[in-house]
Design an enzyme around this catalytic site. Structure first.
Site, PDB file in Angstrom:
ATOM      1  N   LYS A  38       0.725  -1.230  -0.133  1.00 62.00           N
ATOM      2  CA  LYS A  38       0.000  -0.085   0.060  1.00 62.00           C
ATOM      3  C   LYS A  38       0.685   1.351  -0.121  1.00 62.00           C
ATOM      4  O   LYS A  38       2.030   1.059   0.048  1.00 62.00           O
ATOM      5  CB  LYS A  38      -0.857   0.155   1.367  1.00 62.00           C
ATOM      6  CG  LYS A  38      -0.274   0.019   2.572  1.00 62.00           C
ATOM      7  CD  LYS A  38      -1.190  -0.063   3.844  1.00 62.00           C
ATOM      8  CE  LYS A  38      -0.228  -0.308   5.153  1.00 62.00           C
ATOM      9  NZ  LYS A  38      -1.150  -0.587   6.162  1.00 62.00           N
ATOM     10  N   ARG A 136     -10.506   0.064  15.242  1.00 63.45           N
ATOM     11  CA  ARG A 136     -10.070   0.926  14.085  1.00 63.45           C
ATOM     12  C   ARG A 136     -11.291   0.201  12.887  1.00 63.45           C
ATOM     13  O   ARG A 136     -12.307   0.952  12.619  1.00 63.45           O
ATOM     14  CB  ARG A 136      -8.904   0.603  13.433  1.00 63.45           C
ATOM     15  CG  ARG A 136      -8.278   1.574  12.273  1.00 63.45           C
ATOM     16  CD  ARG A 136      -6.717   1.714  12.180  1.00 63.45           C
ATOM     17  NE  ARG A 136      -6.501   0.429  11.480  1.00 63.45           N
ATOM     18  CZ  ARG A 136      -5.193   0.107  11.095  1.00 63.45           C
ATOM     19  NH1 ARG A 136      -4.576   1.174  10.919  1.00 63.45           N
ATOM     20  NH2 ARG A 136      -4.980  -0.718  10.558  1.00 63.45           N
ATOM     21  N   TYR A 264      12.439  32.066   4.601  1.00 69.87           N
ATOM     22  CA  TYR A 264      11.083  32.774   4.852  1.00 69.87           C
ATOM     23  C   TYR A 264      11.290  33.120   6.496  1.00 69.87           C
ATOM     24  O   TYR A 264      11.386  32.096   7.134  1.00 69.87           O
ATOM     25  CB  TYR A 264       9.880  31.704   4.638  1.00 69.87           C
ATOM     26  CG  TYR A 264       9.798  31.837   3.175  1.00 69.87           C
ATOM     27  CD1 TYR A 264       9.308  32.608   2.258  1.00 69.87           C
ATOM     28  CD2 TYR A 264       9.641  30.349   2.636  1.00 69.87           C
ATOM     29  CE1 TYR A 264       9.077  32.403   0.877  1.00 69.87           C
ATOM     30  CE2 TYR A 264       9.232  30.117   1.254  1.00 69.87           C
ATOM     31  CZ  TYR A 264       8.920  31.380   0.435  1.00 69.87           C
ATOM     32  OH  TYR A 264       8.702  31.148  -1.030  1.00 69.87           O
ATOM     33  N   MET A 313       8.654  25.131   0.049  1.00 69.46           N
ATOM     34  CA  MET A 313       8.051  24.021  -0.659  1.00 69.46           C
ATOM     35  C   MET A 313       9.094  23.105  -1.417  1.00 69.46           C
ATOM     36  O   MET A 313       8.970  21.758  -1.511  1.00 69.46           O
ATOM     37  CB  MET A 313       7.005  24.681  -1.584  1.00 69.46           C
ATOM     38  CG  MET A 313       6.321  23.750  -2.111  1.00 69.46           C
ATOM     39  SD  MET A 313       5.151  24.456  -3.250  1.00 69.46           S
ATOM     40  CE  MET A 313       4.000  25.284  -2.433  1.00 69.46           C
TER      41      MET A 313
HETATM   42  C1  LIG Z   1      -0.142  -1.540   6.935  1.00 66.61           C
HETATM   43  C2  LIG Z   1      -0.715  -3.025   7.506  1.00 66.61           C
HETATM   44  C3  LIG Z   1       0.086  -3.916   7.543  1.00 66.61           C
HETATM   45  C4  LIG Z   1       1.697  -3.902   7.645  1.00 66.61           C
HETATM   46  O1  LIG Z   1       2.155  -3.439   8.662  1.00 66.61           O
HETATM   47  P1  LIG Z   1       3.760  -3.222   9.102  1.00 66.61           P
HETATM   48  O2  LIG Z   1       3.952  -2.882  10.552  1.00 66.61           O
HETATM   49  O3  LIG Z   1       4.223  -2.270   7.906  1.00 66.61           O
HETATM   50  O4  LIG Z   1       4.247  -4.775   8.833  1.00 66.61           O
HETATM   51  C5  LIG Z   1      -0.511  -5.378   8.159  1.00 66.61           C
HETATM   52  N1  LIG Z   1      -1.751  -5.197   8.246  1.00 66.61           N
HETATM   53  C6  LIG Z   1      -2.722  -4.233   8.009  1.00 66.61           C
HETATM   54  C7  LIG Z   1      -4.223  -4.356   8.445  1.00 66.61           C
HETATM   55  C8  LIG Z   1      -2.051  -2.979   7.730  1.00 66.61           C
HETATM   56  O5  LIG Z   1      -3.205  -1.763   7.547  1.00 66.61           O
END
Ligand SMILES: *Cc1c(COP(=O)(O)O)cnc(C)c1O
Length: 368
Positions: A38, A136, A264, A313
């Site tokens: 991701k 969550r 800045y 930036m």
């Molecule tokens: C991002 C994520 C992972 C990966 O976790 P790491 O700590 O990067 O290994 C695993 N499971 C879920 C549900 C996640 O959102």
């Protein structure tokens, strides 16, 4: 390694292979590995990383959102892809590209089944997310039997896996919490499996979980940060190699008189005659403003140069008064010698945030 001639994120696939092999060595025989790609594979390049992971024979891939899976499919990635946090509006994309939704609520389950039935799908793979304490996303354990009631009434979908997520798998001081989550996951998934009458894969460990809870690997584990070179633990970091290195160069050097300002809003006032270097790297590239005013640093010729004034930036300025360097010289922001984790610590951040923040504007080069 060729010297950087502009701001560059190097993606080292040899490091990825090393980390993959190390993590695999921590798994019980037969346990599958899901590679989490991701967020552009944690800020690197999801297609490059997914292709390499396929070469290494990864069992599964995961992304957060449907659009991330679409990019992988369009690039020819064939592995099964779990979408961890899909939205109902994207069901079409998910099915069109053979992505597998992580279903986390009764509403989403009903809607996905209705969608799958409307297309006359059979046994479309879905994954059931259980909330075991992170609060969550996920079904409450008490909802398990209502899930199976719904699932038994359709043949449009089939549960490919049941999974949960630990809230503090890296936190050894709070081991008991993770152990309670694992127990609850075991029980909830046992109940689901006995009611379903078939056994989907089970998985609940992320990288720190793999390293800290070897007894809870179930059928599969999910690794993101470990594949990219961080173990959330100083000892484990030694066994892993950072995949991403951020490098830049010195655009210009200035000799500043005592009392002059830099950048800045006079963010830096020279306490003495000083030499500064301006780098082609700014908050639009992923260097948070919090690194300014002396908190963050880069490494030039092996020496630390603090970031001074406010991060702009497209640029930032560093103090090189005591460093013998020239315009055009290479600058290391993070990589092997200063890791992203060490870089993050200067503003109380974490490796995850630093590496995922590197914006798409930064040129990627792949080392294999
Ligand atoms: C991002 C994520 C992972 C990966 O976790 P790491 O700590 O990067 O290994 C695993 N499971 C879920 C549900 C996640 O959102």
């Amino acid at each position: 390694m060729p010297k950087a001639t502009e701001t560059t994120l190097e993606i080292n696939l040899n490091a990825l292979t090393h980390n993959f092999t190390y993590l695999k060595s921590k798994l019980q025989p037969g346990v599958k590995l899901m590679g989490v790609v991701k967020a552009f594979a944690y800020g690197s390049d999801s297609v490059v990383i997914a292709k390499k992971l396929e070469q290494l024979k990864i069992d599964y891939l995961a992304v957060a959102y449907a659009s991330e899976g679409v990019v992988l499919r369009d690039a020819g990635i064939k592995s099964p892809i779990l979408v961890l946090h899909p939205q109902t509006v994207n069901f079409n994309k998910i099915v069109d590209r053979c992505l597998e939704p992580g279903i986390y609520s009764p509403l989403m389950l009903k809607r996905f089944i209705a969608f799958a039935e409307s297309l006359n799908l059979q046994d479309y793979p879905i994954h059931i997310k259980i909330n075991t304490g992170m609060n969550r996303i996920g079904f409450a354990p008490e909802e398990a039997s209502s899930i199976t009631e719904i699932l038994k009434q359709t043949t449009a979908v089939k549960v490919k896996s049941i999974f949960s997520h630990l809230a503090a798998s890296e936190d050894v001081a709070n081991k008991a919490f993770a152990e309670r989550q694992i127990k609850l996951f075991q029980k909830t998934s046992d109940d689901l499996i006995s009611e379903l009458g078939y056994a989907p894969l089970r998985h609940t460990l992320n990288t720190s979980g793999i390293l800290n809870f070897p007894e809870a690997q179930f059928d599969m584990v999910r690794s993101g940060i470990g594949l990219y070179g961080f173990g959330n633990d100083a000892n484990e970091n030694k066994n892993l190699e950072p995949v991403a290195s951020l490098k830049t160069i010195i655009s210009q050097i200035h000799h500043i008189k005592k009392g002059e300002s830099v950048g800045y809003n006079f963010g830096f006032i020279a306490p003495k005659d000083s030499v500064t270097a301006t780098l082609p790297l700014g908050h639009a590239d992923g260097i948070h403003r919090g690194y300014g005013k002396g908190k963050g640093f880069v490494t030039i010729k092996g020496e630390k140069a603090p970031m001074i004034g406010n991060i702009c930036m497209d640029m930032l300025m560093v103090d090189i008064t005591d460093i013998d360097c020239n315009e055009g010289d290479e600058v290391l922001v993070f990589g092997k010698s200063t890791t992203a984790e060490e870089f993050a610590e200067t503003i109380n951040s974490i490796s995850y945030e630093v590496i995922t923040a590197i914006s798409q504007r930064v040129k990627r080069i792949v080392i294999d």
